[in-house]
Design an enzyme around this catalytic site. Sequence first.
Site, PDB file in Angstrom:
ATOM      1  N   ASP A 101      20.220 -37.936  -5.368  1.00  0.00           N
ATOM      2  CA  ASP A 101      18.950 -38.512  -5.819  1.00  0.00           C
ATOM      3  C   ASP A 101      19.192 -39.926  -6.357  1.00  0.00           C
ATOM      4  O   ASP A 101      18.407 -40.843  -6.117  1.00  0.00           O
ATOM      5  CB  ASP A 101      18.342 -37.629  -6.919  1.00  0.00           C
ATOM      6  CG  ASP A 101      18.276 -36.176  -6.482  1.00  0.00           C
ATOM      7  OD1 ASP A 101      17.590 -35.890  -5.506  1.00  0.00           O
ATOM      8  OD2 ASP A 101      18.965 -35.340  -7.103  1.00  0.00           O
ATOM      9  N   HIS A 114      17.211 -31.258 -10.366  1.00  0.00           N
ATOM     10  CA  HIS A 114      17.323 -31.669  -8.965  1.00  0.00           C
ATOM     11  C   HIS A 114      16.223 -30.947  -8.186  1.00  0.00           C
ATOM     12  O   HIS A 114      16.444 -29.914  -7.561  1.00  0.00           O
ATOM     13  CB  HIS A 114      18.708 -31.318  -8.397  1.00  0.00           C
ATOM     14  CG  HIS A 114      18.770 -31.490  -6.907  1.00  0.00           C
ATOM     15  ND1 HIS A 114      18.690 -32.718  -6.301  1.00  0.00           N
ATOM     16  CD2 HIS A 114      18.855 -30.592  -5.902  1.00  0.00           C
ATOM     17  CE1 HIS A 114      18.732 -32.560  -4.985  1.00  0.00           C
ATOM     18  NE2 HIS A 114      18.825 -31.278  -4.713  1.00  0.00           N
TER      19      HIS A 114
HETATM   20  P1  NAI Z   1      24.454 -24.344   5.179  1.00  0.00           P
HETATM   21  O1  NAI Z   1      23.492 -23.201   5.306  1.00  0.00           O
HETATM   22  O2  NAI Z   1      24.755 -25.179   6.386  1.00  0.00           O
HETATM   23  O3  NAI Z   1      25.841 -23.788   4.633  1.00  0.00           O
HETATM   24  C1  NAI Z   1      25.940 -22.927   3.545  1.00  0.00           C
HETATM   25  C2  NAI Z   1      27.231 -22.151   3.718  1.00  0.00           C
HETATM   26  O4  NAI Z   1      27.445 -21.415   2.521  1.00  0.00           O
HETATM   27  C3  NAI Z   1      27.195 -21.138   4.861  1.00  0.00           C
HETATM   28  O5  NAI Z   1      28.322 -21.351   5.694  1.00  0.00           O
HETATM   29  C4  NAI Z   1      27.247 -19.795   4.146  1.00  0.00           C
HETATM   30  O6  NAI Z   1      27.965 -18.821   4.894  1.00  0.00           O
HETATM   31  C5  NAI Z   1      27.986 -20.175   2.870  1.00  0.00           C
HETATM   32  N1  NAI Z   1      27.799 -19.246   1.755  1.00  0.00           N
HETATM   33  C6  NAI Z   1      26.688 -18.564   1.394  1.00  0.00           C
HETATM   34  N2  NAI Z   1      26.940 -17.776   0.339  1.00  0.00           N
HETATM   35  C7  NAI Z   1      28.225 -17.986  -0.010  1.00  0.00           C
HETATM   36  C8  NAI Z   1      29.068 -17.447  -1.005  1.00  0.00           C
HETATM   37  N3  NAI Z   1      28.631 -16.515  -1.844  1.00  0.00           N
HETATM   38  N4  NAI Z   1      30.345 -17.889  -1.065  1.00  0.00           N
HETATM   39  C9  NAI Z   1      30.810 -18.785  -0.198  1.00  0.00           C
HETATM   40  N5  NAI Z   1      30.063 -19.320   0.795  1.00  0.00           N
HETATM   41  C10 NAI Z   1      28.792 -18.926   0.882  1.00  0.00           C
HETATM   42  O7  NAI Z   1      23.894 -25.227   3.979  1.00  0.00           O
HETATM   43  P2  NAI Z   1      24.270 -26.743   3.612  1.00  0.00           P
HETATM   44  O8  NAI Z   1      23.362 -27.656   4.343  1.00  0.00           O
HETATM   45  O9  NAI Z   1      25.731 -26.939   3.721  1.00  0.00           O
HETATM   46  O10 NAI Z   1      23.801 -26.775   2.081  1.00  0.00           O
HETATM   47  C11 NAI Z   1      24.463 -26.008   1.106  1.00  0.00           C
HETATM   48  C12 NAI Z   1      23.665 -25.996  -0.188  1.00  0.00           C
HETATM   49  O11 NAI Z   1      23.574 -27.294  -0.734  1.00  0.00           O
HETATM   50  C13 NAI Z   1      22.226 -25.497  -0.069  1.00  0.00           C
HETATM   51  O12 NAI Z   1      21.947 -24.651  -1.176  1.00  0.00           O
HETATM   52  C14 NAI Z   1      21.417 -26.759  -0.175  1.00  0.00           C
HETATM   53  O13 NAI Z   1      20.112 -26.508  -0.664  1.00  0.00           O
HETATM   54  C15 NAI Z   1      22.241 -27.516  -1.172  1.00  0.00           C
HETATM   55  N6  NAI Z   1      21.998 -28.981  -1.218  1.00  0.00           N
HETATM   56  C16 NAI Z   1      22.053 -29.560  -2.455  1.00  0.00           C
HETATM   57  C17 NAI Z   1      21.861 -30.920  -2.589  1.00  0.00           C
HETATM   58  C18 NAI Z   1      21.914 -31.563  -3.948  1.00  0.00           C
HETATM   59  O14 NAI Z   1      21.687 -32.764  -4.016  1.00  0.00           O
HETATM   60  N7  NAI Z   1      22.201 -30.849  -5.035  1.00  0.00           N
HETATM   61  C19 NAI Z   1      21.601 -31.768  -1.416  1.00  0.00           C
HETATM   62  C20 NAI Z   1      21.613 -31.066  -0.164  1.00  0.00           C
HETATM   63  C21 NAI Z   1      21.811 -29.706  -0.082  1.00  0.00           C
END
Ligand code: NAI
Length: 334
Positions: A158, A186
């Site tokens: 952000d 966030h």
């Molecule tokens: P994604 O869906 O591509 O990958 C998430 C991965 O986490 C998957 O491979 C899944 O198998 C794994 N996963 C789920 N539960 C798990 C657990 N208990 N232990 C280990 N691995 C686990 O999602 P992406 O795009 O990589 O985003 C990840 C997270 O980051 C989402 O929650 C998203 O909302 C968040 N995010 C946060 C931002 C921020 O600025 N704080 C910005 C963009 C995304």
Amino acid sequence: MDATTVTVTGAAGQIGYALLFRIAAGEMLGPDRPVHLRLLEIPAGVRAAEGTALELQDGAFPLLRSVEVTDDARTGFAGANIAMLVGARPRTAGMERGDLLAANAGIFGPQGTAIAAAAASDVRVLVVGNPANTNALIAASAAEGVPAERFSALTRLDHERAVAQLAARLDVPVTEIEGVTIWGNHSATQFPDIAAATVGGRPAGEVLAERLGGADAARTWLDEEFVPRVAKRGAEIIAVRGASSAASAANAALRHVRDDVRGTGGRRTSAAVVSRGEYGVPEGLVCSFPVTSDGSGYRVVPGLELDDRGRSRLDASVAELVDERDAVRALGIL
Ligand code: NAI
């Protein structure tokens, strides 16, 4: 130099894929710091994470000492100096907020416990997975014996979005902009604030007024374009790209940890950290503040002015954080 162990959860996901290679290349910890990478996934993600591990090997990164893939949290966090908690349970159609918080508490609670049990005594933890602030609160509460200030949540994306929007509007390089702050959660209630920012060393409000034809025009642009655009940029990316921000999120996560452990060089940035009551934010909430680090962890910068408008926006975002905390408490967590 001793190697640093970095654990990344959700390593098979989009952000993981954009993040791991840059860590291996030394962009996060510096060119003199070897790394052991630990990739923690759920069982369904292990195979894909193993594929990423093969590609990391193929990168022949001089600083990369080892890569280990696991679905066991204690193994994944064993000896971790830095834990980047990216994996989370996404909101699916029809899911209520309470369900989302409960599902994520089921991830971040046990991960906090595993960090306390297995990580290095100097561990620092960044939560990226959403709802990031409250997930960080849950992990910190579960990590008995680990000081709460070792936990933070990502609002750096952000922050970078705010810097980039301001630079684009003024047609100046991003390097001219300093002192922007993201306050609060966030989420869409966050408050991107330029009140104490400078552009080329001059107050940002003054430069904006000059460029946009007066203080009223500057105020209108801030309220009607800048703040909502930054706060809703995640949705804009999804609408245009057809997938959520991944490379920019990985970039921000990398910068967050880099500045935490290597220092901000006196410059302010934004990070969500555990409140000690700063700026009237209730103690214990994980809230985004203006911060600096000298390399020993983020500290809230005191004494910035919040005008009435800023105060009410921060209060609204804090009210949302309180609601999230109370919803988690009502579930018997915390
Ligand atoms: P994604 O869906 O591509 O990958 C998430 C991965 O986490 C998957 O491979 C899944 O198998 C794994 N996963 C789920 N539960 C798990 C657990 N208990 N232990 C280990 N691995 C686990 O999602 P992406 O795009 O990589 O985003 C990840 C997270 O980051 C989402 O929650 C998203 O909302 C968040 N995010 C946060 C931002 C921020 O600025 N704080 C910005 C963009 C995304």
